[in-house]
Design a protein around this motif. Structure first.
Motif, PDB file in Angstrom:
ATOM      1  N   LEU A  48       0.610  -1.157   0.140  1.00 25.20           N
ATOM      2  CA  LEU A  48      -0.188  -0.303   0.231  1.00 25.20           C
ATOM      3  C   LEU A  48       0.970   1.724   0.384  1.00 25.20           C
ATOM      4  CD1 LEU A  48      -2.774  -0.684   2.816  1.00 25.20           C
ATOM      5  CD2 LEU A  48      -3.137  -0.675   0.003  1.00 25.20           C
ATOM      6  N   ASN A  49       1.621   1.342   0.769  1.00 22.00           N
ATOM      7  CA  ASN A  49       2.717   2.635   0.675  1.00 22.00           C
ATOM      8  C   ASN A  49       3.868   2.965  -0.723  1.00 22.00           C
ATOM      9  OD1 ASN A  49       4.227   4.787   2.059  1.00 22.00           O
ATOM     10  ND2 ASN A  49       5.945   3.342   2.258  1.00 22.00           N
ATOM     11  N   LEU A  50       4.220   1.115  -1.388  1.00 24.95           N
ATOM     12  CA  LEU A  50       4.518   1.720  -2.476  1.00 24.95           C
ATOM     13  C   LEU A  50       3.433   2.224  -3.283  1.00 24.95           C
ATOM     14  CD1 LEU A  50       6.090  -1.497  -4.112  1.00 24.95           C
ATOM     15  CD2 LEU A  50       6.965   0.202  -2.862  1.00 24.95           C
ATOM     16  N   ARG A 157      -5.214   9.907   1.412  1.00 26.16           N
ATOM     17  CA  ARG A 157      -5.080   8.684   2.008  1.00 26.16           C
ATOM     18  C   ARG A 157      -6.093   7.845   2.722  1.00 26.16           C
ATOM     19  NH1 ARG A 157      -2.870  12.262   7.549  1.00 26.16           N
ATOM     20  NH2 ARG A 157      -1.780  13.619   6.351  1.00 26.16           N
ATOM     21  N   GLY A 158      -7.552   8.047   2.368  1.00 26.83           N
ATOM     22  CA  GLY A 158      -8.472   7.517   2.460  1.00 26.83           C
ATOM     23  C   GLY A 158      -8.933   6.251   1.111  1.00 26.83           C
ATOM     24  N   ASP A 159      -9.891   5.938   1.620  1.00 24.60           N
ATOM     25  CA  ASP A 159     -10.176   4.389   0.356  1.00 24.60           C
ATOM     26  C   ASP A 159     -12.277   4.758  -0.030  1.00 24.60           C
ATOM     27  OD1 ASP A 159     -12.364   2.516   2.550  1.00 24.60           O
ATOM     28  OD2 ASP A 159     -11.293   3.299   3.487  1.00 24.60           O
ATOM     29  N   LEU A 167      -4.812   4.303  -4.577  1.00 20.84           N
ATOM     30  CA  LEU A 167      -4.493   2.988  -6.590  1.00 20.84           C
ATOM     31  C   LEU A 167      -5.470   3.947  -7.330  1.00 20.84           C
ATOM     32  CD1 LEU A 167      -4.260   0.261  -7.962  1.00 20.84           C
ATOM     33  CD2 LEU A 167      -5.494  -0.648  -6.235  1.00 20.84           C
ATOM     34  N   ILE A 168      -6.736   4.924  -6.633  1.00 18.43           N
ATOM     35  CA  ILE A 168      -7.533   5.141  -8.102  1.00 18.43           C
ATOM     36  C   ILE A 168      -7.129   6.403  -8.356  1.00 18.43           C
ATOM     37  CG2 ILE A 168      -9.839   6.180  -8.011  1.00 18.43           C
ATOM     38  CD1 ILE A 168     -10.653   4.627  -5.505  1.00 18.43           C
ATOM     39  N   TRP A 169      -6.064   7.259  -8.161  1.00 15.10           N
ATOM     40  CA  TRP A 169      -5.315   8.351  -8.234  1.00 15.10           C
ATOM     41  C   TRP A 169      -4.369   7.104  -9.812  1.00 15.10           C
ATOM     42  CZ3 TRP A 169      -3.983  13.160  -7.253  1.00 15.10           C
ATOM     43  CH2 TRP A 169      -5.571  14.116  -6.421  1.00 15.10           C
TER      44      TRP A 169
END
Length: 315
Positions: A48-50, A157-159, A167-169
């Motif tokens: 996730l940090n990646l 930072r959200g989901d 990831l959406i970005w």
């Protein structure tokens, strides 16, 4: 307009957006090595940090792809990112977005006109702009800090339905650039300009507007990368975008985008960003000195450019 390009291992024609197998294998190989060298590279937390690390570099590299495909370059976007970030954390949200976004568009138009109409060398044009922003950034944000709205922090930072917004970005940016580059008349024109601008001009196609728009896209990408970074960090510094200047060029070069123009792909940029993100993440896990990391990144850039042959241009 026809041009024949050959693979190093044979005589097959080369597509302008061909994804070199080496470009795909490289990040996979790096990930495999790091999973063996470190204990937590493949942990959910690190994966996730990646995405968090890769998103601003991916956005900036996508922007850089456009002027590079035309045979130009934009080394001012990292410094522009710092200035945009300064506006975003020192002004109220609406004013900051207007100032930062307006500056990004104006910068792209300015650089594009200089390169396309005034025939200033792209490196000289972008270097001058970069120096201006390096001086302007500490004026806009004299000391580290600033305020970031909760909504912007959530948008980074959200989901959404359990999917990290970072990831959406990445997905949205990738799809948008892929459509523009590979599925639009504008993308075809950009490739043609990079392959042979004189031939494009002789065919009656105006290349000036397309080149200007490529620099606008590059500058606007710095604005979106600034939005992401300040949302992720919650503050900013006067030099927050400077490391991304070298990193974005390196990612594009690793991704097989020909720095003399005419050849490159969205998939290649994604692989280049992935490879560089894996390397940086791995060096952090291995506690490698940050200054040595810069040396390694610069070395990777030299190697990537060294394998590029300037005559391999075509559409």
């Amino acid at each position: 307009m026809t041009s024949v390009l050959s693979f190093m291992s044979g005589g097959a024609p080369r597509r302008r957006d061909r994804l070199n197998p080496f470009v795909v294998i490289l990040p996979l190989s790096i990930a495999m090595l790091l999973s063996l060298a470190t204990d937590d590279f493949l942990s959910v937390e690190n994966l996730l940090n990646l995405f968090n690390q890769a998103a601003p570099l991916l956005i900036l590299s996508f922007g850089l792809l456009f002027p590079v495909l035309t045979g130009g370059i934009d080394i001012s976007n990292g410094a522009l990112l710092s200035v945009c970030a300064g506006f975003l954390v020192t002004q109220d949200p609406a004013t900051g977005i207007v100032f930062a976004g307006g500056l990004a568009v104006a910068t792209g138009v300015f650089n594009g006109i200089g390169v396309a109409l005034l025939k200033v060398h792209p490196i000289v044009m972008a270097l001058g702009t970069m120096i201006i922003f390096l001086g302007l950034s500490p004026i806009v944000l004299p000391a580290a800090g600033g305020d970031v709205s909760d909504s912007l922090i959530y948008l980074v930072r959200g989901d959404l339905f359990g999917i990290p917004i970072s990831l959406i970005w990445c997905i949205v940016a990738s799809l948008f650039v892929w459509v523009v580059v590979s599925r639009s008349a504008f993308g075809t024109r950009v490739y043609a300009i990079g392959a042979n601008e004189e031939a494009v001009w002789l065919s009656g196609v105006k290349s000036h507007l397309a080149i200007i728009l490529c620099y606008v896209i590059s500058s606007v990408s710095a604005f979106f990368a600034a939005l992401y970074i300040v949302g992720r960090v919650g503050s900013s510094t006067a030099t927050i975008g400077e490391p991304l200047i070298l990193s974005s060029i390196t990612a594009v070069a690793i991704g097989g985008v020909l720095l003399s123009g005419g050849i490159g792909s969205v998939g290649g940029v994604i692989c280049g960003v992935a490879a560089l993100t894996f390397i940086n993440n791995g060096m952090n896990h291995l506690s490698i000195d940050p200054f040595l990391q810069q040396v390694i990144t610069g070395g990777i850039l030299l190697v990537a450019i060294g394998f590029q042959r300037r005559e391999e241009i075509g559409v």
